[in-house]
Design a protein around this motif. Structure first.
Motif, mmCIF file in Angstrom:
data_model
loop_
_atom_site.group_PDB
_atom_site.id
_atom_site.type_symbol
_atom_site.label_atom_id
_atom_site.label_comp_id
_atom_site.label_asym_id
_atom_site.label_seq_id
_atom_site.Cartn_x
_atom_site.Cartn_y
_atom_site.Cartn_z
ATOM 1 N N GLN A 127 0.831 -1.197 0.000
ATOM 2 C CA GLN A 127 0.000 0.000 0.000
ATOM 3 C C GLN A 127 0.875 1.260 0.000
ATOM 4 O O GLN A 127 0.645 2.187 -0.766
ATOM 5 N N SER A 128 1.889 1.247 0.825
ATOM 6 C CA SER A 128 2.772 2.409 0.942
ATOM 7 C C SER A 128 3.556 2.673 -0.342
ATOM 8 O O SER A 128 3.676 3.815 -0.784
ATOM 9 N N LYS A 129 4.088 1.641 -0.945
ATOM 10 C CA LYS A 129 4.956 1.799 -2.123
ATOM 11 C C LYS A 129 4.174 1.932 -3.429
ATOM 12 O O LYS A 129 4.520 2.742 -4.279
ATOM 13 N N TYR A 130 3.111 1.132 -3.591
ATOM 14 C CA TYR A 130 2.426 1.064 -4.877
ATOM 15 C C TYR A 130 0.941 1.437 -4.843
ATOM 16 O O TYR A 130 0.281 1.426 -5.879
ATOM 17 N N GLY A 131 0.404 1.692 -3.663
ATOM 18 C CA GLY A 131 -1.004 2.059 -3.572
ATOM 19 C C GLY A 131 -1.946 0.877 -3.746
ATOM 20 O O GLY A 131 -3.115 1.055 -4.071
ATOM 21 N N ILE A 132 -1.452 -0.338 -3.538
ATOM 22 C CA ILE A 132 -2.294 -1.541 -3.615
ATOM 23 C C ILE A 132 -2.086 -2.351 -2.339
ATOM 24 O O ILE A 132 -1.085 -2.208 -1.655
ATOM 25 N N GLU A 133 -3.058 -3.195 -2.021
ATOM 26 C CA GLU A 133 -2.923 -4.036 -0.833
ATOM 27 C C GLU A 133 -2.567 -5.474 -1.164
ATOM 28 O O GLU A 133 -2.173 -6.237 -0.293
ATOM 29 N N GLN A 134 -2.742 -5.838 -2.440
ATOM 30 C CA GLN A 134 -2.457 -7.215 -2.839
ATOM 31 C C GLN A 134 -1.930 -7.229 -4.270
ATOM 32 O O GLN A 134 -2.473 -6.546 -5.139
ATOM 33 N N ALA A 135 -0.874 -8.007 -4.485
ATOM 34 C CA ALA A 135 -0.336 -8.188 -5.839
ATOM 35 C C ALA A 135 -1.128 -9.279 -6.544
ATOM 36 O O ALA A 135 -1.728 -10.143 -5.899
ATOM 37 N N ASP A 136 -1.137 -9.230 -7.855
ATOM 38 C CA ASP A 136 -1.795 -10.301 -8.612
ATOM 39 C C ASP A 136 -1.014 -11.599 -8.500
ATOM 40 O O ASP A 136 -1.588 -12.659 -8.270
ATOM 41 N N VAL A 137 0.316 -11.510 -8.668
ATOM 42 C CA VAL A 137 1.159 -12.704 -8.681
ATOM 43 C C VAL A 137 2.467 -12.433 -7.952
ATOM 44 O O VAL A 137 3.092 -11.388 -8.156
ATOM 45 N N LEU A 138 2.875 -13.357 -7.118
ATOM 46 C CA LEU A 138 4.189 -13.348 -6.501
ATOM 47 C C LEU A 138 4.990 -14.420 -7.228
ATOM 48 O O LEU A 138 4.582 -15.583 -7.270
ATOM 49 N N ILE A 139 6.092 -14.028 -7.850
ATOM 50 C CA ILE A 139 6.877 -14.960 -8.662
ATOM 51 C C ILE A 139 8.159 -15.330 -7.930
ATOM 52 O O ILE A 139 8.912 -14.461 -7.498
ATOM 53 N N LEU A 140 8.393 -16.621 -7.805
ATOM 54 C CA LEU A 140 9.583 -17.154 -7.151
ATOM 55 C C LEU A 140 10.405 -17.922 -8.166
ATOM 56 O O LEU A 140 9.873 -18.791 -8.877
ATOM 57 N N PHE A 141 11.671 -17.617 -8.248
ATOM 58 C CA PHE A 141 12.577 -18.377 -9.102
ATOM 59 C C PHE A 141 12.799 -19.741 -8.458
ATOM 60 O O PHE A 141 13.210 -19.837 -7.307
ATOM 61 N N GLY A 142 12.510 -20.801 -9.192
ATOM 62 C CA GLY A 142 12.575 -22.155 -8.655
ATOM 63 C C GLY A 142 13.940 -22.573 -8.147
ATOM 64 O O GLY A 142 14.046 -23.429 -7.289
ATOM 65 N N GLY A 143 14.994 -21.971 -8.645
ATOM 66 C CA GLY A 143 16.331 -22.329 -8.206
ATOM 67 C C GLY A 143 16.787 -21.556 -6.985
ATOM 68 O O GLY A 143 17.952 -21.592 -6.624
ATOM 69 N N THR A 144 15.872 -20.866 -6.317
ATOM 70 C CA THR A 144 16.237 -20.061 -5.163
ATOM 71 C C THR A 144 16.625 -20.945 -3.978
ATOM 72 O O THR A 144 16.356 -22.137 -3.959
ATOM 73 N N ILE A 145 17.234 -20.336 -2.990
ATOM 74 C CA ILE A 145 17.554 -21.080 -1.771
ATOM 75 C C ILE A 145 16.245 -21.436 -1.069
ATOM 76 O O ILE A 145 15.237 -20.749 -1.245
ATOM 77 N N PRO A 146 16.210 -22.503 -0.276
ATOM 78 C CA PRO A 146 14.959 -22.913 0.369
ATOM 79 C C PRO A 146 14.285 -21.805 1.179
ATOM 80 O O PRO A 146 13.070 -21.704 1.203
ATOM 81 N N PHE A 147 15.066 -20.941 1.821
ATOM 82 C CA PHE A 147 14.495 -19.853 2.604
ATOM 83 C C PHE A 147 13.632 -18.944 1.733
ATOM 84 O O PHE A 147 12.599 -18.441 2.169
ATOM 85 N N GLY A 148 14.020 -18.749 0.485
ATOM 86 C CA GLY A 148 13.228 -17.937 -0.438
ATOM 87 C C GLY A 148 11.849 -18.527 -0.649
ATOM 88 O O GLY A 148 10.849 -17.808 -0.734
ATOM 89 N N GLY A 149 11.781 -19.845 -0.736
ATOM 90 C CA GLY A 149 10.490 -20.526 -0.860
ATOM 91 C C GLY A 149 9.634 -20.332 0.375
ATOM 92 O O GLY A 149 8.418 -20.119 0.273
ATOM 93 N N ASP A 150 10.260 -20.387 1.548
ATOM 94 C CA ASP A 150 9.522 -20.169 2.796
ATOM 95 C C ASP A 150 8.930 -18.763 2.843
ATOM 96 O O ASP A 150 7.776 -18.572 3.212
ATOM 97 N N VAL A 151 9.736 -17.771 2.468
ATOM 98 C CA VAL A 151 9.289 -16.377 2.485
ATOM 99 C C VAL A 151 8.146 -16.168 1.495
ATOM 100 O O VAL A 151 7.113 -15.564 1.823
ATOM 101 N N ALA A 152 8.310 -16.674 0.280
ATOM 102 C CA ALA A 152 7.279 -16.502 -0.747
ATOM 103 C C ALA A 152 5.978 -17.208 -0.357
ATOM 104 O O ALA A 152 4.892 -16.634 -0.489
ATOM 105 N N ALA A 153 6.075 -18.432 0.120
ATOM 106 C CA ALA A 153 4.875 -19.184 0.497
ATOM 107 C C ALA A 153 4.165 -18.526 1.675
ATOM 108 O O ALA A 153 2.926 -18.438 1.695
ATOM 109 N N ALA A 154 4.915 -18.047 2.655
ATOM 110 C CA ALA A 154 4.307 -17.378 3.809
ATOM 111 C C ALA A 154 3.591 -16.103 3.372
ATOM 112 O O ALA A 154 2.473 -15.815 3.838
ATOM 113 N N ALA A 155 4.183 -15.337 2.484
ATOM 114 C CA ALA A 155 3.551 -14.114 1.986
ATOM 115 C C ALA A 155 2.268 -14.451 1.232
ATOM 116 O O ALA A 155 1.238 -13.786 1.392
ATOM 117 N N TRP A 156 2.316 -15.495 0.424
ATOM 118 C CA TRP A 156 1.133 -15.925 -0.321
ATOM 119 C C TRP A 156 0.012 -16.348 0.638
ATOM 120 O O TRP A 156 -1.141 -15.987 0.467
#
Length: 104
Positions: free
Chosen positions: A39-68
């Protein structure tokens, strides 16, 4: 040790190039994946899509899934080619998030 790259570039030059791309593509423009920061940065409360690069470290998957799961994005998409870790990644996501569609 066998070199599997298709280039004769020195390893340091290759590493420097990869680090340059990472700095450019990996800019973090939000300090936290939350409704408030969207909301602060873009004036929206929800993104349409959160994209995670599959080759990321496992922690990246945890962060993305928790946000989703918190509803920061309507959809979570994992991108990248199918490789030697793909089935393991699908199984881990399915085990932790049973409602998530993990099939192609």
């Amino acid at each position: 040790m066998q070199n599997h790259t298709k280039t004769n570039l020195p390893l340091q030059l290759l590493a420097d190039a990869a680090n340059t791309l990472t700095r450019f593509l990996g800019v973090r423009d939000l300090p936290k994946l939350s409704h408030k920061t969207l909301q602060s940065k873009y004036g929206i409360e929800q993104a349409d899509v959160l994209i995670l690069f599959g080759g990321t470290i496992p922690f990246g998957g945890d962060v993305a899934a928790a946000a989703w799961r918190r509803g920061v994005a309507r959809h979570l998409m994992i991108v990248g080619g199918v490789g030697h870790t793909t089935q393991s990644l699908r199984a881990k996501f399915k085990a932790r998030f049973p409602d998530m569609d993990t099939e192609p």
